[in-house]
Design a protein around this motif. Structure first.
Motif, PDB file in Angstrom:
ATOM      1  N   TRP A 104       0.833  -1.206   0.000  1.00 22.31           N
ATOM      2  CA  TRP A 104       0.000   0.000   0.000  1.00 22.31           C
ATOM      3  C   TRP A 104       0.869   1.258   0.000  1.00 22.31           C
ATOM      4  CZ3 TRP A 104      -4.593   1.196  -1.443  1.00 22.31           C
ATOM      5  CH2 TRP A 104      -5.201   2.381  -1.034  1.00 22.31           C
ATOM      6  N   ARG A 105       1.948   1.247   0.737  1.00 23.75           N
ATOM      7  CA  ARG A 105       2.839   2.411   0.773  1.00 23.75           C
ATOM      8  C   ARG A 105       3.462   2.655  -0.595  1.00 23.75           C
ATOM      9  NH1 ARG A 105       7.004   1.143   4.682  1.00 23.75           N
ATOM     10  NH2 ARG A 105       6.118  -0.911   4.904  1.00 23.75           N
ATOM     11  N   ARG A 106       3.739   1.600  -1.337  1.00 19.93           N
ATOM     12  CA  ARG A 106       4.308   1.753  -2.686  1.00 19.93           C
ATOM     13  C   ARG A 106       3.289   2.321  -3.676  1.00 19.93           C
ATOM     14  NH1 ARG A 106       7.516  -3.856  -2.621  1.00 19.93           N
ATOM     15  NH2 ARG A 106       9.350  -3.113  -1.518  1.00 19.93           N
ATOM     16  N   LEU A 107       2.012   2.190  -3.345  1.00 18.60           N
ATOM     17  CA  LEU A 107       0.957   2.703  -4.221  1.00 18.60           C
ATOM     18  C   LEU A 107       0.656   4.180  -3.992  1.00 18.60           C
ATOM     19  CD1 LEU A 107      -1.594  -0.266  -4.165  1.00 18.60           C
ATOM     20  CD2 LEU A 107      -0.003   0.362  -5.999  1.00 18.60           C
ATOM     21  N   LEU A 108       1.430   4.853  -3.169  1.00 15.62           N
ATOM     22  CA  LEU A 108       1.174   6.251  -2.850  1.00 15.62           C
ATOM     23  C   LEU A 108       0.958   7.126  -4.086  1.00 15.62           C
ATOM     24  CD1 LEU A 108       0.802   8.422  -0.716  1.00 15.62           C
ATOM     25  CD2 LEU A 108       3.282   8.733  -0.686  1.00 15.62           C
ATOM     26  N   PRO A 109       1.735   6.971  -5.157  1.00 17.04           N
ATOM     27  CA  PRO A 109       1.508   7.839  -6.320  1.00 17.04           C
ATOM     28  C   PRO A 109       0.112   7.707  -6.940  1.00 17.04           C
ATOM     29  CG  PRO A 109       3.645   6.784  -6.479  1.00 17.04           C
ATOM     30  CD  PRO A 109       2.918   6.137  -5.326  1.00 17.04           C
ATOM     31  N   ILE A 110      -0.527   6.539  -6.801  1.00 14.37           N
ATOM     32  CA  ILE A 110      -1.862   6.356  -7.393  1.00 14.37           C
ATOM     33  C   ILE A 110      -2.938   6.140  -6.322  1.00 14.37           C
ATOM     34  CG2 ILE A 110      -0.957   5.497  -9.579  1.00 14.37           C
ATOM     35  CD1 ILE A 110      -1.758   2.662  -8.618  1.00 14.37           C
ATOM     36  N   ARG A 111      -2.573   6.312  -5.070  1.00 19.62           N
ATOM     37  CA  ARG A 111      -3.508   6.085  -3.965  1.00 19.62           C
ATOM     38  C   ARG A 111      -4.766   6.946  -4.105  1.00 19.62           C
ATOM     39  NH1 ARG A 111      -1.137   6.441   2.057  1.00 19.62           N
ATOM     40  NH2 ARG A 111       0.266   4.870   1.237  1.00 19.62           N
ATOM     41  N   ARG A 112      -4.619   8.165  -4.603  1.00 15.31           N
ATOM     42  CA  ARG A 112      -5.755   9.081  -4.781  1.00 15.31           C
ATOM     43  C   ARG A 112      -6.872   8.403  -5.589  1.00 15.31           C
ATOM     44  NH1 ARG A 112      -5.754  14.608  -5.237  1.00 15.31           N
ATOM     45  NH2 ARG A 112      -3.495  14.588  -5.249  1.00 15.31           N
ATOM     46  N   TYR A 113      -6.517   7.720  -6.655  1.00 19.93           N
ATOM     47  CA  TYR A 113      -7.505   7.101  -7.538  1.00 19.93           C
ATOM     48  C   TYR A 113      -8.114   5.856  -6.901  1.00 19.93           C
ATOM     49  CZ  TYR A 113      -4.954  10.277 -10.489  1.00 19.93           C
ATOM     50  OH  TYR A 113      -4.346  11.400 -10.975  1.00 19.93           O
ATOM     51  N   ILE A 114      -7.291   5.079  -6.235  1.00 16.12           N
ATOM     52  CA  ILE A 114      -7.790   3.876  -5.557  1.00 16.12           C
ATOM     53  C   ILE A 114      -8.774   4.262  -4.467  1.00 16.12           C
ATOM     54  CG2 ILE A 114      -7.130   1.896  -4.134  1.00 16.12           C
ATOM     55  CD1 ILE A 114      -4.391   1.985  -5.643  1.00 16.12           C
ATOM     56  N   LEU A 115      -8.428   5.272  -3.674  1.00 23.41           N
ATOM     57  CA  LEU A 115      -9.323   5.710  -2.596  1.00 23.41           C
ATOM     58  C   LEU A 115     -10.608   6.320  -3.145  1.00 23.41           C
ATOM     59  CD1 LEU A 115      -6.671   7.182  -0.169  1.00 23.41           C
ATOM     60  CD2 LEU A 115      -8.134   5.207   0.270  1.00 23.41           C
ATOM     61  N   ALA A 116     -10.529   7.018  -4.256  1.00 20.70           N
ATOM     62  CA  ALA A 116     -11.734   7.600  -4.865  1.00 20.70           C
ATOM     63  C   ALA A 116     -12.707   6.486  -5.271  1.00 20.70           C
ATOM     64  CB  ALA A 116     -11.370   8.457  -6.065  1.00 20.70           C
ATOM     65  N   ILE A 117     -12.177   5.430  -5.853  1.00 15.32           N
ATOM     66  CA  ILE A 117     -13.029   4.286  -6.225  1.00 15.32           C
ATOM     67  C   ILE A 117     -13.577   3.619  -4.981  1.00 15.32           C
ATOM     68  CG2 ILE A 117     -12.996   1.976  -7.258  1.00 15.32           C
ATOM     69  CD1 ILE A 117     -10.830   3.147  -9.231  1.00 15.32           C
ATOM     70  N   TYR A 118     -12.730   3.385  -3.984  1.00 14.39           N
ATOM     71  CA  TYR A 118     -13.153   2.734  -2.757  1.00 14.39           C
ATOM     72  C   TYR A 118     -14.281   3.495  -2.067  1.00 14.39           C
ATOM     73  CZ  TYR A 118     -13.097   0.766   1.913  1.00 14.39           C
ATOM     74  OH  TYR A 118     -13.473   0.184   3.093  1.00 14.39           O
ATOM     75  N   ARG A 119     -14.178   4.795  -2.010  1.00 18.68           N
ATOM     76  CA  ARG A 119     -15.193   5.615  -1.328  1.00 18.68           C
ATOM     77  C   ARG A 119     -16.535   5.593  -2.048  1.00 18.68           C
ATOM     78  NH1 ARG A 119     -10.525   9.490   0.008  1.00 18.68           N
ATOM     79  NH2 ARG A 119     -10.230   9.105   2.221  1.00 18.68           N
ATOM     80  N   ARG A 120     -16.535   5.231  -3.321  1.00 19.10           N
ATOM     81  CA  ARG A 120     -17.787   5.177  -4.089  1.00 19.10           C
ATOM     82  C   ARG A 120     -18.456   3.797  -4.033  1.00 19.10           C
ATOM     83  NH1 ARG A 120     -14.774   9.077  -6.163  1.00 19.10           N
ATOM     84  NH2 ARG A 120     -15.712  10.912  -7.060  1.00 19.10           N
ATOM     85  N   LEU A 121     -17.746   2.807  -3.485  1.00 16.43           N
ATOM     86  CA  LEU A 121     -18.323   1.466  -3.362  1.00 16.43           C
ATOM     87  C   LEU A 121     -19.405   1.472  -2.272  1.00 16.43           C
ATOM     88  CD1 LEU A 121     -15.067  -0.677  -3.519  1.00 16.43           C
ATOM     89  CD2 LEU A 121     -16.742  -0.319  -5.338  1.00 16.43           C
ATOM     90  N   PRO A 122     -20.431   0.610  -2.440  1.00 11.35           N
ATOM     91  CA  PRO A 122     -21.485   0.566  -1.409  1.00 11.35           C
ATOM     92  C   PRO A 122     -20.983   0.019  -0.089  1.00 11.35           C
ATOM     93  CG  PRO A 122     -21.913  -1.044  -3.165  1.00 11.35           C
ATOM     94  CD  PRO A 122     -20.685  -0.292  -3.530  1.00 11.35           C
TER      95      PRO A 122
END
Length: 139
Positions: free
Chosen positions: A121-139
């Motif tokens: 997860w720490r290595r994904l920091l450059p794209i974390r913004r997009y992953i979290l945006a998708i996660y927050r939209r999940l039910p």
């Protein structure tokens, strides 16, 4: 079991005292700074005082005027740098003396999850913004 809401200062001061006695404490943190691994207001965390901390540990620290439950991402001697898994920028710094406890388990939907070191997860920091945006939209 009854749920009660207690001010952070009271709850976490008592939790710190219990951990200093060698006891484990469990509480439900608030906020989204540790998404997706700890869901604020939904998941509970179990903590205990450890003699040392390591990079990747999720730790509870006392900072001036507040408490933070974040992942340890860097150590330089006694100086620690923390960042929430749900954050895309911004860190906190503290010393090992500010550490109150280490998360030993995340309690979610009746299951106990042992936290990993978050290396991937720490290595994904450059794209974390997009992953979290998708996660927050999940039910």
């Amino acid at each position: 079991m009854d749920k009660r809401t207690v001010a952070n200062e009271i709850l976490l001061e008592e939790a710190a005292a219990l951990m200093l006695e060698g006891r484990e404490v469990t509480f439900t943190p608030l906020g989204n700074s540790m998404l997706p691994f700890i869901r604020g207001g939904k998941d509970a965390v179990r903590l205990r005082k450890n003699p040392s901390v390591a990079i990747g540990d999720v730790i509870l620290v006392r900072l001036p005027g507040r408490y933070v439950l974040h992942r340890l991402i860097h150590m330089d001697g006694d100086r620690l740098t923390l960042m929430g898994d749900g954050n895309i920028a911004g860190t906190e710094t503290c010393t090992t003396g500010d550490v109150l406890g280490t998360v030993t388990a995340i309690l979610r939907d009746g299951k106990e999850i042992i936290p990993g070191d978050g290396r991937f997860w720490r290595r994904l920091l450059p794209i974390r913004r997009y992953i979290l945006a998708i996660y927050r939209r999940l039910p």
